[in-house]
Design a protein around this motif. Sequence first.
Motif, short mmCIF file in Angstrom:
data_model
loop_
_atom_site.label_atom_id
_atom_site.label_comp_id
_atom_site.label_asym_id
_atom_site.label_seq_id
_atom_site.Cartn_x
_atom_site.Cartn_y
_atom_site.Cartn_z
N THR A 1 -8.40 -1.99 45.66
CA THR A 1 -8.45 -3.41 45.33
C THR A 1 -7.06 -4.04 45.39
OG1 THR A 1 -10.40 -3.13 43.93
CG2 THR A 1 -9.04 -5.08 43.51
N LEU A 2 -6.07 -3.37 44.80
CA LEU A 2 -4.71 -3.90 44.80
C LEU A 2 -4.15 -3.99 46.21
CD1 LEU A 2 -3.27 -2.13 41.63
CD2 LEU A 2 -4.14 -4.48 41.84
N ARG A 3 -4.44 -2.99 47.05
CA ARG A 3 -3.98 -3.04 48.45
C ARG A 3 -4.66 -4.19 49.20
NH1 ARG A 3 -3.64 2.79 47.83
NH2 ARG A 3 -1.45 3.34 48.12
N ALA A 4 -5.91 -4.45 48.90
CA ALA A 4 -6.62 -5.58 49.54
C ALA A 4 -5.98 -6.90 49.11
CB ALA A 4 -8.09 -5.55 49.17
N MET A 5 -5.55 -6.99 47.86
CA MET A 5 -4.88 -8.21 47.39
C MET A 5 -3.53 -8.39 48.07
SD MET A 5 -5.89 -8.02 43.34
CE MET A 5 -5.09 -9.56 42.87
N VAL A 6 -2.81 -7.30 48.29
CA VAL A 6 -1.52 -7.37 49.00
C VAL A 6 -1.76 -7.83 50.44
CG1 VAL A 6 0.36 -5.96 49.95
CG2 VAL A 6 -0.33 -5.68 47.56
N ALA A 7 -2.81 -7.28 51.07
CA ALA A 7 -3.13 -7.69 52.45
C ALA A 7 -3.50 -9.17 52.51
CB ALA A 7 -4.27 -6.83 53.01
N ALA A 8 -4.24 -9.64 51.52
CA ALA A 8 -4.61 -11.06 51.47
C ALA A 8 -3.38 -11.95 51.31
CB ALA A 8 -5.60 -11.31 50.33
N GLU A 9 -2.43 -11.50 50.48
CA GLU A 9 -1.19 -12.27 50.33
C GLU A 9 -0.44 -12.33 51.66
OE1 GLU A 9 2.77 -12.27 47.54
OE2 GLU A 9 2.30 -10.42 48.62
N LYS A 10 -0.34 -11.19 52.31
CA LYS A 10 0.38 -11.13 53.59
C LYS A 10 -0.27 -12.06 54.61
CE LYS A 10 2.10 -7.83 56.97
NZ LYS A 10 2.20 -6.42 57.36
N LYS A 11 -1.60 -12.04 54.67
CA LYS A 11 -2.33 -12.90 55.60
C LYS A 11 -2.10 -14.39 55.27
CE LYS A 11 -6.98 -13.71 57.38
NZ LYS A 11 -8.39 -13.32 57.28
N ALA A 12 -2.17 -14.72 53.99
CA ALA A 12 -1.97 -16.12 53.57
C ALA A 12 -0.55 -16.58 53.86
CB ALA A 12 -2.29 -16.28 52.09
N LEU A 13 0.43 -15.73 53.59
CA LEU A 13 1.82 -16.10 53.85
C LEU A 13 2.07 -16.25 55.34
CD1 LEU A 13 3.73 -13.88 51.25
CD2 LEU A 13 3.33 -16.35 51.16
N SER A 14 1.45 -15.38 56.13
CA SER A 14 1.60 -15.47 57.58
C SER A 14 0.99 -16.76 58.10
CB SER A 14 0.92 -14.26 58.23
OG SER A 14 0.95 -14.38 59.63
N ALA A 15 -0.18 -17.11 57.62
CA ALA A 15 -0.84 -18.36 58.03
C ALA A 15 -0.01 -19.56 57.59
CB ALA A 15 -2.24 -18.44 57.44
N GLY A 16 0.55 -19.52 56.39
CA GLY A 16 1.38 -20.61 55.88
C GLY A 16 2.66 -20.76 56.68
N ALA A 17 3.25 -19.64 57.06
CA ALA A 17 4.49 -19.69 57.85
C ALA A 17 4.24 -20.30 59.22
CB ALA A 17 5.08 -18.28 57.98
N LYS A 18 3.09 -19.98 59.78
CA LYS A 18 2.76 -20.52 61.10
C LYS A 18 2.57 -22.04 61.04
CE LYS A 18 0.68 -16.28 62.76
NZ LYS A 18 -0.56 -15.56 63.00
#
Length: 136
Positions: free
Chosen positions: A110-127
Amino acid sequence: MQLGDITFSREWGNPLKGIIPDAGLMPALVPGMVDAGLVALREFGTKSFAQVIAPAIELADGYALDDMRARSSRALHPSWSCGDIEGAFMPNGHTPAVGEIFRQPDLAKTLRAMVAAEKKALSAGAKTRGGDRCGA
């Protein structure tokens, strides 16, 4: 008397008793705790969620149980009546002994999935901003 005053608690007791746990490790498992932690990190944090949660993932992957946690598990065992708590905290059918490696694979996942979601959201925000997390 104010709501946060100890007098209120003594006179009225816990109005949520039986609804929201108030003892042991169960209060930490209430879903609002996760949201509160994420809000605090967003508002006041200087690190990413991945950085902050890394030690918890490491522990969830397994650690040798110390005496205090082993005793606590034995003492709290009779109060475990919600969901699959025994499956999570008694993976081998018994409370873990001192020195036994205690793992929480579902929590780690679960915690790794939350980290992956953060990474995806930050990547989308940066774009969309044309930069990294800091707007550079």
